[in-house]
Write a protein that holds these residues in place. Structure first.
Motif, short mmCIF file in Angstrom:
data_model
loop_
_atom_site.label_atom_id
_atom_site.label_comp_id
_atom_site.label_asym_id
_atom_site.label_seq_id
_atom_site.Cartn_x
_atom_site.Cartn_y
_atom_site.Cartn_z
N ASN A 107 -21.26 87.68 -57.32
CA ASN A 107 -22.92 87.36 -56.74
C ASN A 107 -23.17 86.64 -55.25
O ASN A 107 -23.25 86.30 -54.85
N ARG A 108 -21.68 87.22 -54.40
CA ARG A 108 -21.25 87.24 -53.38
C ARG A 108 -21.01 88.37 -52.52
O ARG A 108 -20.28 89.05 -53.13
N PRO A 109 -21.77 87.86 -51.11
CA PRO A 109 -20.86 89.70 -50.59
C PRO A 109 -19.70 89.99 -49.37
O PRO A 109 -19.42 88.70 -49.80
N ASP A 110 -19.10 91.28 -49.77
CA ASP A 110 -18.12 91.19 -49.28
C ASP A 110 -17.83 89.83 -47.73
O ASP A 110 -16.57 89.80 -47.53
N SER A 111 -18.83 90.29 -46.86
CA SER A 111 -18.69 89.78 -45.85
C SER A 111 -18.40 88.21 -46.02
O SER A 111 -18.04 87.57 -45.33
N GLU A 112 -19.02 87.53 -46.99
CA GLU A 112 -18.37 86.38 -48.03
C GLU A 112 -17.03 86.00 -47.91
O GLU A 112 -16.94 84.74 -48.06
N LYS A 113 -16.40 86.30 -48.99
CA LYS A 113 -15.69 86.84 -49.73
C LYS A 113 -14.25 87.21 -49.37
O LYS A 113 -13.53 86.67 -49.97
#
Length: 591
Positions: A107-113
């Motif tokens: 549910n979260r993009p790679d750029s965030e996680k």
């Protein structure tokens, strides 16, 4: 890693550029009575394992490329090769998966996680910029306070180490410097340390032994009357949607009369000359041809085709409607075209027959000694013309391949393997005919010859002139776009390369089997263009020189991070496939 921690902690918490990390600025205090000076080095160390951090490109400041340099003495490696490097990359993948497991959140993009990226090879073994061996200088300083480092005297440093270099990329989590710090200075180095500690030298040795056997078979093949070898027990069919061996597939077994033993391995040898593979639908004939073509590259253990070895100059020949053709002699196959000289044929949009003729002539001109042709991907009027059509149509400019295939072998030593399911015309010109039934192969040459005797004999065809000498004009061979004066290079995942004003379609080049190979083709063509200082260019000669340089210096001699629409990873393509890509350019001229 202490110096990298200092850099990261000195940054603003919401940084998007990571400038300090990439610069690697430091104040050097020499070991003799000299003034301290400023230097820049973005290689950071944990013990003697180096981590070189570089910008991928200007639009990916938060996704650095990291090259990890591990002295091979820690792995027990004493001999190196392409296959050895390939094994090391495959062995590293589970550690990358382990790093990514706690980061995963759908549910979260790679750029965030955050995420770690490592190149994942298929079954083929290729030279890659994602893994290689290189002599690397040792760390020559100790860490002081802040940005200070103290140089170590040369006599205490020692000679450079031979290192295993693994290139990865890391997506840094936005606005989370604490997590970035942990990912780069703790989690990644810990994973590398585990990789070193648990490295399986015996598996590395197995990969080296397989490569040695493959090389021995290739050397034998060059001197033998055979153009391909398929070992008994090979798994030829592939799983749907990927390139893995099909589970439960019938292993390949040579027909008794064609079984040979090479380097202690039993299998089937395919002799030079004209070979026809036939059979009903879904019998495995195209699968066999694909396995033969796959043999131009070595394969790793577990692929199923490890000991399927083919003449490395083999080219897949297809009809390629719409391709550009420049100054190619297609006269052996096309006698005349209104308004055209077929000995110097050019067109912006070739038909099926003219494109297939050009593909053959270009392959022969590049030195290919084996053509692989599937009738399903061919132009029918180029491949055959039966007796009824010969009687009905008297004025026909096309000389079908049936009338040239034997001449190609007898005069140019170019063999052909054809998959034919809908016409018997090739039975009378083939040296061998194989029948596929339920993925099992049978030699039906004698039976086919008897049937071939009932076919009307082809009239002798006037011998062809196969030779052609083309030279590439420097005019139009450029990576710059005239409208804005800037370079352009973009490589799509559907097989199109955009360089300068060109859109080069590589989708029909079966020798390019990975996206990383297409990346390399794009950078190779761009490098040839920007280094061109002549009005005429012998592409084959220039490529030989460039490949020698890449062998000595590595892939980065052709790479540029200026281009934001190109991936970082590259696999080495064959020179023949780079030349085939140049042949498909529309804005160039061949003289």
């Amino acid at each position: 890693m202490k110096r990298l921690k200092q850099k990261l902690l000195s940054m603003e918490a919401n940084t998007k550029t990571y400038k300090e990390m990439y610069e690697g600025r430091m104040f050097v205090i020499p070991y003799v009575n000299m003034e301290p000076y400023e230097d820049f080095d973005s290689t950071y160390y944990r013990e003697d394992i180096g981590y070189r951090i570089e910008r991928t490109h200007k639009l990916a400041q938060d996704k650095p490329t990291i090259t990890i340099s591990i002295p091979v003495k820690h792995l027990g490696i004493t001999q190196t090769s392409v296959a050895g490097a390939d094994y090391c990359l495959r062995a590293f993948l589970p550690y990358i998966d382990e790093l990514n497991e706690p980061l995963y959140n759908r549910n979260r993009p790679d750029s965030e996680k955050g995420k770690y990226y490592c190149y994942r090879p298929g079954g083929e073994v290729l030279a890659r910029n994602s893994v290689y061996f290189k002599m690397c200088p040792r760390k020559d300083y100790t860490i002081g306070s802040r940005d200070e480092v103290y140089l170590i005297p040369p006599e205490e440093i020692g000679e450079p180490d031979l290192c295993l270099c693994l290139m990865i990329q890391v997506q840094l989590p936005e606005r989370n410097l604490r997590k970035t710090l942990r990912m780069l200075t703790q989690d990644l180095p810990d994973a590398v340390d585990r990789y070193v500690e648990k490295f399986k030298l015996y598996e590395y040795t197995d990969a080296m032994e397989l490569e040695k056997l493959q090389k021995e078979i290739r050397r034998w093949l060059k001197k033998s009357p055979y153009c391909a070898f398929l070992a008994n027990g090979s798994i030829l069919p592939r799983e749907g949607g990927n390139d893995l061996p099909l589970q439960g597939a019938i292993p390949f077994v040579a027909v008794a009369e064609d079984e040979i033993e090479v380097c202690g391995i039993k299998g089937m040898g395919i002799k030079r000359g004209v070979t026809v593979i036939t059979g009903g639908g879904y019998s495995g004939k195209s699968t066999l041809l694909e396995a033969i073509f796959a043999g131009i590259y070595d394969h790793a253990w577990g692929d199923g085709r490890e000991l399927c070895i083919t003449d490395a100059t083999a080219m897949g020949i297809v009809a390629e409607d719409g391709r550009s053709v420049k100054n190619v002699n297609i006269a052996p196959f096309i006698k005349w075209i209104p308004g055209q000289d077929t000995a110097h044929f050019s067109t912006e949009r070739a038909s099926g027959s003219t494109s297939q003729a050009a593909n053959i002539m270009e392959a022969v001109g590049m030195g290919s000694k084996l053509l692989l042709i599937d009738e399903d991907r061919s132009a029918t009027n180029f491949m055959i013309r039966d007796a009824l059509m010969r009687e009905l149509v008297k004025k026909e400019p096309i000389t079908p391949f049936t009338e040239r295939v034997r001449e190609l072998y007898e005069t140019k030593d170019v063999s052909t393997v054809l998959v034919i399911g809908g016409s018997g015309e090739y039975l009378s010109v083939a040296d061998r005919v194989y029948l596929m039934e339920d993925y099992r192969i049978h030699n039906v040459t004698e039976r086919a010859k008897r049937l071939g005797e009932t076919i009307e004999k082809l009239l002798p065809t006037e011998p062809a002139v196969w030779e052609q000498k083309r030279i590439l004009s420097g005019e139009g061979f450029t990576s710059f776009v005239p409208e804005n004066g800037r370079e352009r290079l973009a490589i799509t995942d559907v097989g199109i390369i955009y360089v300068g004003e060109e859109a080069i379609d590589l989708r029909m080049l079966s020798g390019l089997i990975t996206q990383a190979q297409r990346n390399a083709v794009g950078f190779l063509i761009r490098y040839l263009e920007v280094s061109l200082n002549e009005t005429k260019l012998d592409v084959a000669d220039k490529l030989k020189t460039l490949y020698r340089r890449m062998e000595e210096e590595g892939f980065d001699c052709i790479f540029s991070n200026y281009f934001t629409e190109c991936e970082r990873f590259m696999d080495l393509p064959r020179k023949e496939d780079v030349m085939a890509a140049v042949n498909r350019m529309r804005k160039v001229r061949f003289l």
